[in-house]
Design a protein around this motif. Structure first.
Motif, short mmCIF file in Angstrom:
data_model
loop_
_atom_site.label_atom_id
_atom_site.label_comp_id
_atom_site.label_asym_id
_atom_site.label_seq_id
_atom_site.Cartn_x
_atom_site.Cartn_y
_atom_site.Cartn_z
N ASN A 134 -10.61 9.98 -7.12
CA ASN A 134 -11.29 9.89 -5.82
C ASN A 134 -11.39 8.42 -5.43
O ASN A 134 -11.69 7.59 -6.28
N PRO A 135 -11.11 8.09 -4.17
CA PRO A 135 -11.14 6.67 -3.81
C PRO A 135 -12.56 6.11 -3.89
O PRO A 135 -13.52 6.81 -3.63
N ASP A 136 -12.62 4.82 -4.29
CA ASP A 136 -13.90 4.13 -4.15
C ASP A 136 -14.16 4.04 -2.67
O ASP A 136 -13.23 3.83 -1.89
N ASP A 137 -15.38 4.16 -2.28
CA ASP A 137 -15.66 4.15 -0.86
C ASP A 137 -15.81 2.70 -0.39
O ASP A 137 -16.79 2.03 -0.69
N ARG A 187 -1.06 9.38 -0.40
CA ARG A 187 -1.51 8.13 -1.04
C ARG A 187 -1.18 8.08 -2.51
O ARG A 187 -1.68 7.21 -3.24
N ASP A 188 -0.33 9.00 -3.00
CA ASP A 188 -0.17 9.15 -4.44
C ASP A 188 1.22 8.80 -4.95
O ASP A 188 1.53 9.12 -6.10
N LEU A 189 2.08 8.17 -4.18
CA LEU A 189 3.41 7.83 -4.69
C LEU A 189 3.45 6.37 -5.13
O LEU A 189 3.04 5.48 -4.39
N VAL A 190 3.97 6.13 -6.34
CA VAL A 190 4.14 4.76 -6.82
C VAL A 190 5.60 4.31 -6.72
O VAL A 190 5.90 3.13 -6.68
N VAL A 191 6.51 5.29 -6.74
CA VAL A 191 7.94 5.01 -6.55
C VAL A 191 8.42 5.91 -5.42
O VAL A 191 8.09 7.10 -5.39
N GLN A 192 9.17 5.33 -4.48
CA GLN A 192 9.59 6.08 -3.31
C GLN A 192 11.10 5.99 -3.12
O GLN A 192 11.74 5.04 -3.57
N TYR A 203 -4.42 -1.21 10.92
CA TYR A 203 -4.80 0.16 11.25
C TYR A 203 -4.63 1.05 10.04
O TYR A 203 -3.97 0.70 9.06
N TRP A 204 -5.27 2.21 10.12
CA TRP A 204 -5.35 3.13 8.98
C TRP A 204 -4.41 4.29 9.23
O TRP A 204 -4.63 5.09 10.13
N LEU A 205 -3.35 4.33 8.41
CA LEU A 205 -2.30 5.34 8.60
C LEU A 205 -2.77 6.65 7.96
O LEU A 205 -2.37 7.03 6.85
N ARG A 225 1.00 4.72 0.66
CA ARG A 225 0.49 3.69 -0.26
C ARG A 225 -0.95 4.05 -0.61
O ARG A 225 -1.57 4.85 0.10
N PRO A 226 -1.47 3.47 -1.69
CA PRO A 226 -2.82 3.88 -2.10
C PRO A 226 -3.85 3.69 -0.99
O PRO A 226 -4.74 4.53 -0.80
N ASN A 227 -3.75 2.57 -0.30
CA ASN A 227 -4.62 2.32 0.85
C ASN A 227 -3.71 2.18 2.07
O ASN A 227 -3.07 1.14 2.25
#
Ligand code: SAM
Length: 154
Positions: free
Chosen positions: A15-18, A80-85, A73-75, A104-106
């Motif tokens: 869960n993301p840190d808020d 948010r869970d891929l490390v390799v694309q 801006y916030w896409l 991306r994570p953020n």
């Protein structure tokens, strides 16, 4: 969100840190579908409207002095869970931090845009690449044009 491309790697994400961001406005663009959205905004792209919400409107004071500004801006519609694309559905893969993908994570996007007009809470700009309704995170003068207002640090 389960469908990923060949050779892509996803990781379990906590869960993301808020970070308690304020969404300071909303971006209005002609694009409602990702397939129509440019990969990167262009200076000759269509005029888009950036709406600043209260109580942040006074924070625009002086922005009209800049021909180019940076928008963050916030896409929101990106996973948010891929490390390799695998951007090309091919054998080539790249780490997320070596790409400007919205995934991306953020999912923060940035664009340097041309400031066409300022009318109260509405900025008209060219050079965006986000979907209609994307949330605005920040507005800054172009770093190359900006001279610090405070004296130099000793
Ligand atoms: N210029 C920014 C950057 O480099 O940080 C964003 C580049 S990103 C490659 C632009 C793409 O993100 C668009 O072509 C579209 O496919 C996708 N996109 C745009 N708005 C989005 C949103 N609100 N949520 C998820 N994806 C979005």
């Amino acid at each position: 969100m389960t469908d990923i491309r060949p050779h892509e790697i996803r990781v379990p994400v906590p869960n993301p840190d808020d970070a308690r961001l304020y969404f300071i406005g909303r971006i209005h663009t002609p694009w409602t579908d990702r397939k129509d959205c440019p990969r990167q905004g262009k200076p000759d792209g269509p005029e888009c409207r950036v709406e600043i919400f209260e109580p942040w409107v006074p924070a625009l004071k002086g922005i009209e002095d800049y021909e180019r500004i940076e928008l963050l801006y916030w896409l929101d519609r990106a996973r948010r869970d891929l490390v390799v694309q695998n951007p090309g559905h091919s054998d080539s893969t790249f780490g997320t931090f070596a790409l400007r993908s919205p995934v991306r994570p953020n999912p923060i996007g940035t664009s340097l845009v041309t400031l066409v007009a300022v009318d109260g809470p509405i900025l008209t700009v060219r050079g965006l690449d986000c979907l209609d309704g994307t949330a605005l995170v920040d507005v800054k003068p172009d770093r190359c044009a900006f001279t610090p207002k405070a004296p130099p640090k000793p």
